[in-house]
Write a protein that holds these residues in place. Structure first.
Motif, short mmCIF file in Angstrom:
data_model
loop_
_atom_site.label_atom_id
_atom_site.label_comp_id
_atom_site.label_asym_id
_atom_site.label_seq_id
_atom_site.Cartn_x
_atom_site.Cartn_y
_atom_site.Cartn_z
N HIS A 94 0.83 -1.21 0.00
CA HIS A 94 0.00 0.00 0.00
C HIS A 94 0.86 1.26 0.00
O HIS A 94 0.62 2.20 -0.78
CB HIS A 94 -0.92 -0.02 1.22
CG HIS A 94 -1.67 1.24 1.46
ND1 HIS A 94 -2.70 1.67 0.64
CD2 HIS A 94 -1.54 2.19 2.43
CE1 HIS A 94 -3.17 2.82 1.10
NE2 HIS A 94 -2.48 3.16 2.17
N GLU A 141 -4.80 -5.39 1.45
CA GLU A 141 -4.38 -4.30 0.58
C GLU A 141 -5.60 -3.46 0.16
O GLU A 141 -5.56 -2.22 0.19
CB GLU A 141 -3.69 -4.85 -0.68
CG GLU A 141 -2.33 -5.48 -0.42
CD GLU A 141 -1.81 -6.23 -1.63
OE1 GLU A 141 -2.34 -6.02 -2.75
OE2 GLU A 141 -0.87 -7.03 -1.48
N GLU A 145 -6.74 0.55 0.95
CA GLU A 145 -7.09 1.50 -0.11
C GLU A 145 -8.44 2.15 0.17
O GLU A 145 -8.60 3.37 0.07
CB GLU A 145 -7.15 0.77 -1.47
CG GLU A 145 -5.82 0.21 -1.96
CD GLU A 145 -4.87 1.28 -2.44
OE1 GLU A 145 -5.34 2.39 -2.76
OE2 GLU A 145 -3.66 1.01 -2.48
#
Length: 782
Positions: A94, A141, A145
């Motif tokens: 990330h 991940e 986000e």
């Protein structure tokens, strides 16, 4: 320890995911089972929970549990540590996505990066658990986000599945299992994109594989595994090309109805495309003469690219990507590295190919490659235990016998103290022959490659003497090889752990000369493959760091330490080597290996297809380097990295200490070692090691003496690092890492305790789970 040194996003991610794991445990074990695990988790984080009396109390409590409850506790902590690893990888991915990469106008210095991938025998996790943790990492991940309500429900479901799957391997993997594991990671769609990007930027990145070609000491490797490994890689690569080509053909479909003056051009274009489809179909199976077909595929593709550009005035991006991939993999396989012991190569020259596996492997390679370059399929022939120029000459003769000419580079592997000390003379004697130099110039691209064995040299001599021997060898080998008008290539046979030459890219490359960075060739093993290839962002970051290291090296002159500093480092190396080897010779130490480590159960751990130890009785010589490090990783003592340094420092006077403080400033080798030494010492848990000793069959007085000796050496070593660096913290250069180790280390304690119970009860199922769990916590098996 300051938790605030860790990013808040990461700590929140860990808290969220571990909370969901707790809910899974409660749903599976009920309140009582969950409370047992949670109470244990809280207790090991206290001061008492990390001391020997507290650890022995936990051991007593856990030893009374039924076997299924013991396993549940081990499984819970193993999953927890693996989940934390996934959080860290997801956060790292990330963060890398958020970074704006500044590309220098000058670009990177030109050079190659080569990863040689091998599974033996460090990857302890069950392939099924790896599959689901890859899905978990992707979810983490995505959660970083953009958080979504369904994330919690999805994570719970995935963790519920992992609860029902053992963390550890339940059967010994075959060579083909290992090949499939490697190629499923390294030839994944995201990684393929990295190969293409690197190639288009003229920063070539290649992978090779040991699996299927590393015959040295492996009874399961032969011409069948060589072909099987190449064939498996072919399937992955061919599928990628066929999928891409299908998109290209889909775009061409409307043009099939072209008429008038363009009709003949279109027909020619479609004819070339049909030929490529036919060739791709013929390449599904690797057969004798395969290289002729791969060469024809490249030629036909080039023609199609040219005709498409002429017909439409633009370049086909799809065809160009296929061309770039074929540039990286010209044989449409991941090329292998062959390896065999020098004495067996001599023997192979005297017997028929029926009696020699390495001969049959070379014979098969000759049939596949035909008159074309065999390096499309096998990059080199590594000679382990090279002790003389005669060994290299025998390797060349065996290649000539089965390939007609010396078309395959023969690579000496220097891994013992004797061979590393003698390597310059060996190479000099080999290269002084003008015929052999002509072979290298005409058939080996004017490159002479040398492999340096970190693992075995460290096992034999200790970590710093190993690095000092390799450092000295590289410096002198570079001069000799260049003096003969050849380009030196150094193949670093290092692993993930510090004890086997691992460490951060900066610490590994800081002391390399320029030539070692022109072609960076390193082994990547087991769990390190998973960690580096788990996301394209992490892999790109690794490559960028290597490229930056090369850039920095090119901008500065190779500067070596002063003669005085070099003399001091030689003295340190010799003292540590002697101290380390004397310890290994002690009868009580061999007894310690047998009774206070998982050594005697190595064959039951199902870690890899290669035998964990050579034939023979219990001694250091017969134990392979990776399982050797496994013993000290599992017991949390990691002593090969630091033994002897403390007592050396204790015996120095003040003037002598000043010289080493200066050496830390001027010697890149010593500076990188001290930084890695601080990292290793921070991971050591003396109380855990003491528990292994006290729980073993060692006589009580021997166990207590060992604890005292290791404690004194360890404390003196910590003092040495502090006085050399002038820093109180051993990880002054990465404060967040100190915090990370301090937070995860207590969570490994229950696994060590259960491992001791498993060793005593000969509970192999529990032992496997604890070994895998400790490996997840320590971030390396061996």
């Amino acid at each position: 320890m300051n938790p605030e040194q860790l990013p808040k996003e990461l700590t929140n991610l860990v808290n969220w995911s571990v909370t969901e794991l707790g809910k899974v445990i409660k749903s599976e074990l009920g309140e009582e089972g969950f409370d047992r695990i949670e109470s244990l988790r809280q207790y090991v984080k206290t001061e008492d929970g990390g001391k020997l009396p507290g650890l022995l109390k936990i051991k007593s409590d856990l030893s009374h549990l039924p076997r299924q409850d013991q396993y549940a506790v081990a499984h819970a902590f193993a999953l927890m540590l693996e989940l934390i690893n996934s959080c860290e990888s997801a956060y790292r991915t990330h963060r890398l996505r958020q970074e704006t990469k500044v590309v220098s106008e000058e670009g990177h210095s030109y050079g190659h990066i080569v990863h040689v991938l091998t599974a033996h025998p460090t990857e302890s996790r069950n392939p099924d658990i790896i599959y689901y943790f890859k899905k978990i990492q992707k979810l983490l991940e995505r959660h970083l986000e953009s958080e979504q309500d369904k994330d919690t429900e999805e994570l719970f479901a995935l963790l519920k599945i992992t609860w029902r799957i053992p963390m550890s391997k339940q059967r010994k993997p075959s060579v083909m299992d290992e090949a499939e594991y490697i190629y499923s990671l390294a030839l994944h769609e995201d990684v393929m994109r990295v190969f293409i990007e690197q190639s288009s930027q003229k920063l070539p990145f290649y992978i090779r594989s040991w699996v299927g070609g590393d015959k040295d000491g492996h009874p399961g490797v032969n011409e069948k595994t060589l072909l099987g490994s190449l064939q498996m890689a072919r399937q992955f690569l061919l599928q990628w090309i066929q999928d891409k080509f299908s998109f290209f053909m889909k775009d061409l479909e409307p043009l099939e109805h072209t008429f008038g003056k363009h009709q003949s051009e279109m027909e020619q274009l479609l004819g070339l495309a049909a030929n490529i489809r036919k060739l791709l179909s013929q390449l599904k199976r690797i057969k004798p003469g395969d290289s002729k077909k791969t060469k024809l595929l490249q030629k036909t593709l080039d023609q199609l690219l040219e005709d498409y550009r002429r017909f439409l005035g633009v370049e086909s991006s799809v065809l160009f990507e296929i061309k770039l991939l074929l540039k990286v993999f010209p044989g449409l396989v991941v090329p292998l590295e062959l390896r065999e012991e020098a004495s067996l190569v001599h023997e192979a020259l005297k017997v028929s190919s029926r009696k020699s596996a390495i001969s049959r492997m070379l014979q098969l390679l000759g049939k596949i490659a035909s008159e074309n370059d065999p390096r499309f399929y096998v990059r080199g022939f590594v000679m382990s235990q090279t002790e003389s120029a005669k060994d290299l000459i025998a390797g060349v003769q065996l290649v000539e016998k089965y390939l007609g000419k010396a078309r395959l580079p023969v690579i000496p592997l220097f891994e013992s103290a004797h061979s590393l000390s003698s390597c310059v003379n060996i190479v000099e004697e080999f290269l002084k022959n003008s015929t052999r130099r002509k072979h290298i110039e005409n058939l080996w691209s004017k490159k002479f490659e040398v492999m340096l064995g970190y693992s075995d040299s460290a096992k034999e001599n200790g970590s710093f003497p190993s690095r000092f021997l390799i450092y000295s060898a590289i410096r002198e080998l570079e001069k000799v090889i260049k003096a003969h008008g050849l380009e030196p290539v150094f193949f670093h046979g290092s692993g993930g752990s510090v004890e086997r030459g691992g460490g951060s890219i900066q610490e590994q490359t800081e002391w390399w000369p320029h030539s070692a960075l022109n072609t960076v060739k390193v082994t990547v093993q087991g769990e390190m493959i998973y960690r580096n290839y788990s996301s394209s962002e992490i892999l790109r970051s690794q490559l960028d760091r290597l490229e930056s290291a090369r850039d920095q090296s090119q901008k500065r002159e190779d500067r070596f330490e002063s003669p005085r500093a070099r003399k001091d480092l030689l003295t340190l190396s010799q003292f540590v080597q002697h101290s380390y080897q004397e310890l290994l010779k002690e009868p009580a130490f061999l007894q310690l290996i047998e009774t206070a480590t998982p050594y005697i159960f190595l064959k039951d751990l199902k870690l890899g297809s290669r035998p964990a130890k050579r034939q023979g009785f219990v001694d250091i010589k017969h134990l392979r380097a990776i399982p050797w490090v496994l013993c000290w990783t599992q017991t949390r003592i990691l002593f090969p990295s630091w033994w002897g340094v403390g007592s050396f420092w204790k015996n120095l006077n003040e003037e002598g200490k000043v010289h080493f403080i200066r050496a830390f400033v001027e010697s890149s080798l010593f500076r990188s070692y001290i930084k890695l030494l601080g990292f290793t010492l921070e991971k050591v848990e003396l109380e855990i090691f003491a528990m292994y000793l006290h729980s073993s069959e060692l006589p009580k007085e021997v166990a207590e003496q060992m604890v005292q000796r290791f404690t004194e050496e360890y404390e003196q070593c910590r003092l040495a690092v502090r006085e050399i660096t002038g820093e109180e913290s051993l990880l002054w250069y990465r404060p967040w890492l100190e915090t990370s180790i301090a937070l995860r280390s207590p969570l490994i304690h229950p696994l060590n305790i259960l491992q001791l119970i498993a060793l005593k009860e000969k509970d192999v199922t529990l032992l496997r789970e604890t070994v895998t769990g400790v490996a997840s916590g320590m971030l390396t098996t061996g």
